[in-house]
Design a protein around this motif. Structure first.
Motif, PDB file in Angstrom:
ATOM      1  N   THR A  26     -15.848 -55.612  36.184  1.00 29.66           N
ATOM      2  CA  THR A  26     -16.996 -54.975  35.555  1.00 29.66           C
ATOM      3  C   THR A  26     -18.264 -55.394  36.309  1.00 29.66           C
ATOM      4  O   THR A  26     -18.237 -56.347  37.098  1.00 29.66           O
ATOM      5  CB  THR A  26     -17.133 -55.401  34.083  1.00 29.66           C
ATOM      6  OG1 THR A  26     -17.439 -56.813  34.047  1.00 29.66           O
ATOM      7  CG2 THR A  26     -15.864 -55.121  33.295  1.00 29.66           C
ATOM      8  N   THR A  28     -20.793 -56.919  35.103  1.00 32.65           N
ATOM      9  CA  THR A  28     -21.110 -58.289  34.684  1.00 32.65           C
ATOM     10  C   THR A  28     -20.235 -59.279  35.435  1.00 32.65           C
ATOM     11  O   THR A  28     -20.723 -60.312  35.912  1.00 32.65           O
ATOM     12  CB  THR A  28     -20.916 -58.454  33.166  1.00 32.65           C
ATOM     13  OG1 THR A  28     -21.783 -57.542  32.493  1.00 32.65           O
ATOM     14  CG2 THR A  28     -21.221 -59.871  32.716  1.00 32.65           C
ATOM     15  N   GLU A  29     -18.948 -58.981  35.568  1.00 34.58           N
ATOM     16  CA  GLU A  29     -18.044 -59.879  36.283  1.00 34.58           C
ATOM     17  C   GLU A  29     -18.433 -59.998  37.754  1.00 34.58           C
ATOM     18  O   GLU A  29     -18.383 -61.085  38.327  1.00 34.58           O
ATOM     19  CB  GLU A  29     -16.597 -59.398  36.159  1.00 34.58           C
ATOM     20  CG  GLU A  29     -16.030 -59.584  34.768  1.00 34.58           C
ATOM     21  CD  GLU A  29     -14.707 -58.876  34.534  1.00 34.58           C
ATOM     22  OE1 GLU A  29     -14.022 -59.238  33.575  1.00 34.58           O
ATOM     23  OE2 GLU A  29     -14.368 -57.956  35.306  1.00 34.58           O
ATOM     24  N   HIS A  59     -15.364 -64.785  31.194  1.00 35.41           N
ATOM     25  CA  HIS A  59     -15.574 -63.847  32.302  1.00 35.41           C
ATOM     26  C   HIS A  59     -14.975 -64.396  33.601  1.00 35.41           C
ATOM     27  O   HIS A  59     -14.324 -63.658  34.352  1.00 35.41           O
ATOM     28  CB  HIS A  59     -17.061 -63.548  32.512  1.00 35.41           C
ATOM     29  CG  HIS A  59     -17.641 -62.574  31.556  1.00 35.41           C
ATOM     30  ND1 HIS A  59     -17.211 -61.269  31.452  1.00 35.41           N
ATOM     31  CD2 HIS A  59     -18.654 -62.698  30.643  1.00 35.41           C
ATOM     32  CE1 HIS A  59     -17.915 -60.632  30.523  1.00 35.41           C
ATOM     33  NE2 HIS A  59     -18.801 -61.485  30.020  1.00 35.41           N
TER      34      HIS A  59
END
Length: 92
Positions: A26, A28-29, A59
């Motif tokens: 993602t 965010t990741e 995460h």
């Protein structure tokens, strides 16, 4: 050494294939992986993204699982080799 890290150390074509695996992460990741590669702790990353350190830890675990890596060091190497972050020698 994990299979993912062994492949990163291979030729350029393998690294290009790994760039496609980065799409499994993602947004965010990807950002967290960048900060991991820069040496930030979970607590420091959490402060940047206004998450709890335990959420950042989750995460990081997801990143390692998705990229078939064993630890933060392998993740940092992966990030540099895949061009997510610049190595110190590339910055100058």
């Amino acid at each position: 050494m994990s299979r993912g890290l062994q492949e990163i150390r291979g030729n350029r074509k393998v690294i290009e294939l790994h760039k496609s695996t980065i799409n499994a992460l993602t947004a965010t990741e990807k950002k967290i992986l960048q900060w991991v590669a820069e040496g930030l702790s979970n607590k420091e990353i959490a402060a940047k993204v206004v998450l709890s350190p335990s959420t950042v830890k989750r995460h990081v675990e997801n990143i390692l699982r998705k990229l078939l890596l064993k630890n933060r060091v392998e993740a940092a190497v992966y990030a540099v080799k895949a061009g997510i972050v610049l190595s110190d020698s590339d910055k100058s």
